[in-house]
Design an enzyme around this catalytic site. Structure first.
Site, PDB file in Angstrom:
ATOM      1  N   LYS A  53       0.841  -1.205   0.000  1.00  0.00           N
ATOM      2  CA  LYS A  53       0.000   0.000   0.000  1.00  0.00           C
ATOM      3  C   LYS A  53       0.876   1.255   0.000  1.00  0.00           C
ATOM      4  O   LYS A  53       0.606   2.206  -0.716  1.00  0.00           O
ATOM      5  CB  LYS A  53      -0.957  -0.037   1.205  1.00  0.00           C
ATOM      6  N   GLN A  97      -4.850  -1.743   9.319  1.00  0.00           N
ATOM      7  CA  GLN A  97      -4.649  -3.077   8.744  1.00  0.00           C
ATOM      8  C   GLN A  97      -5.227  -4.148   9.669  1.00  0.00           C
ATOM      9  O   GLN A  97      -4.852  -4.233  10.835  1.00  0.00           O
ATOM     10  CB  GLN A  97      -3.141  -3.310   8.501  1.00  0.00           C
ATOM     11  N   ASP A 120     -11.310   2.322   3.687  1.00  0.00           N
ATOM     12  CA  ASP A 120     -11.606   0.887   3.532  1.00  0.00           C
ATOM     13  C   ASP A 120     -13.120   0.651   3.466  1.00  0.00           C
ATOM     14  O   ASP A 120     -13.567  -0.452   3.143  1.00  0.00           O
ATOM     15  CB  ASP A 120     -11.044   0.115   4.739  1.00  0.00           C
TER      16      ASP A 120
END
Ligand code: NDP
Length: 281
Positions: A53, A97, A120
Site C-alpha cells: 500500500k 490493517q 476501507d
C-alpha cells in the site's frame, strides 16, 4: 477453449496511471492526498500488505504515513491514535490493517475512524451507504472485483451471480455491489447445502472463502466468469494460491482471475482511488 485470464496486474496499473494524473492535477492546486496506515503487531502477511500500500502511494504521488504499534498496544493507544489522525489536516484517509491482535476490539477501532476518512469503507456509516447504494467509498476488494468483471466484457444485469463467503469485508459488500448492478445474487457460506449445484448455476462466480482449491471444475458452469478473491499460502511449498483450482477451472470457465495478480492488486488500486476521493470529502 481455455478461459480468458483477467489480469488485475494490468488493469490496476492502468487505474493507478489515471490516478497519478489526477493527483498531479490536485498537486498543481497545492493539494496532496494523504493516507495514514496503522499496523499493530508483527503479522508477516499484514506487513506485506502495508508495504504494498505504501509503495502504491509512492507510485501515484500520495503522501503516506505509517504508524506501527507493538503487539501489546492497548485499545486506548489505538483509539487515541485514530482520534488524532481524524483531526490531522494532511491526512485524508485512515486505514487500519486487519486483523488486529485478539485483545483489541476491532469494531470499536473501526467505529472511531471518521467515516469521511474511512477509505476501507468498514465504518457502519459507510456500510449502510453501500447497502442503500449511495456511497462515498466503495469497499476496496469488492470494488476491485467489479472492475475485473467489467473487464471480462460480461454484462451483470440479469445474470446469476453466486458469491461464496459472507464476511463483512468481502462477501456481503460484494453481493450488494452485484445486486446494485442488477445481478440475481445468491450468497453461499459454510451452512449452504448442495453448494456444488448452487455454484454451477452461476454466470458470475466469486470465491471469497480462504480455502485453497475450494472451487473445483465440477462446480463451474461452462463459460462462467470466475473471480478468485482467496489468498492462501500452501503449507508444503509456501506457494500463494487462491480458492479456485485454477488449472482445471480455466479449462471450463469463460474468464478467470489468477492468484497472485488478480484481485489483490485491484484491492490496492481501489484503496488509492478512495484516498484521492477522500480529498473531495
Ligand atoms: P472470512 O474467513 O471472514 O470468511 C470466509 C467465508 O467463507 C465465511 O463466510 C465462511 O462461512 C465461508 N466458508 C468457509 N468454509 C466454507 C465452506 N466449507 N463452504 C462454504 N463457505 C465456507 O474471510 P474473508 O472474507 O476475510 O476472506 C476470504 C478470502 O479472501 C481469504 O483467503 C482472504 O485472505 C482473502 N482476501 C483477499 C483480499 C484481496 O485483496 N485479494 C482481501 C480480503 C480478503 P461462514 O460465514 O458460515 O463461516
Amino acid at each position: 477453449m481455455p478461459a480468458k485470464v483477467l489480469s488485475g496486474k494490468l488493469l490496476s496499473a492502468r487505474i493507478k496511471d489515471e490516478l497519478k494524473h489526477e493527483v498531479a492535477q490536485l498537486e498543481s492546486k497545492g493539494i496532496t492526498p494523504g493516507l495514514a496506515v496503522v499496523i499493530v503487531g508483527n503479522d508477516p502477511a499484514s506487513r506485506v500488505y502495508v508495504n504494498s500500500k505504501k509503495k502504491a502511494c509512492e507510485e501515484i504521488g500520495i503522501y503516506s504515513e505509517e504508524y506501527a504499534l507493538p503487539e501489546d498496544a492497548t485499545q486506548m493507544d489505538l483509539v487515541n491514535l485514530i482520534t488524532s489522525l481524524n483531526q490531522k489536516k494532511d491526512i485524508d484517509g485512515i486505514l487500519v490493517q486487519l486483523p488486529l491482535p485478539k485483545h483489541i476490539n476491532e469494531e470499536e477501532v473501526i467505529n472511531t475512524i471518521n467515516p469521511k476518512k474511512d477509505v476501507d469503507a468498514f465504518h457502519p456509516v459507510n456500510v449502510g451507504k453501500i447497502m442503500i447504494g449511495n456511497y462515498d467509498f466503495l469497499p476496496c476488494t469488492p470494488a476491485g472485483v467489479m472492475e475485473l468483471i467489467k473487464e471480462s466484457g460480461i454484462e451483470i444485469a440479469g445474470k446469476e451471480c453466486v458469491v461464496v463467503g459472507r464476511s463483512n469485508i468481502v462477501g456481503k459488500p460484494q453481493s450488494m455491489l452485484l445486486l446494485h448492478e442488477h445481478g440475481t445474487v445468491t450468497i453461499c457460506h459454510s451452512r449452504t447445502k448442495n453448494i456444488k449445484e448452487v455454484c454451477r448455476k452461476a454466470d458470475i462466480l466469486v470465491a471469497a472463502v480462504g480455502k485453497a482449491n475450494f472451487i473445483t471444475a465440477d462446480m463451474v458452469k461452462p463459460g462462467a466468469v470466475v473471480i478468485d478473491v482467496g489468498i492462501n499460502r500452501l503449507e508444503d511449498t509456501k506457494k500463494l494460491v487462491g480458492d479456485v483450482d485454477f488449472d482445471n477451472v480455466a479449462e471450463i470457465a469463460g474468464a478467470i482471475t489468477p492468484v497472485p495478480g488478480g484481485v489483490g492488486p485491484m484491492t490496492i488500486a481501489m484503496l488509492m482511488r478512495n484516498t484521492v476521493k477522500a480529498v473531495q470529502l
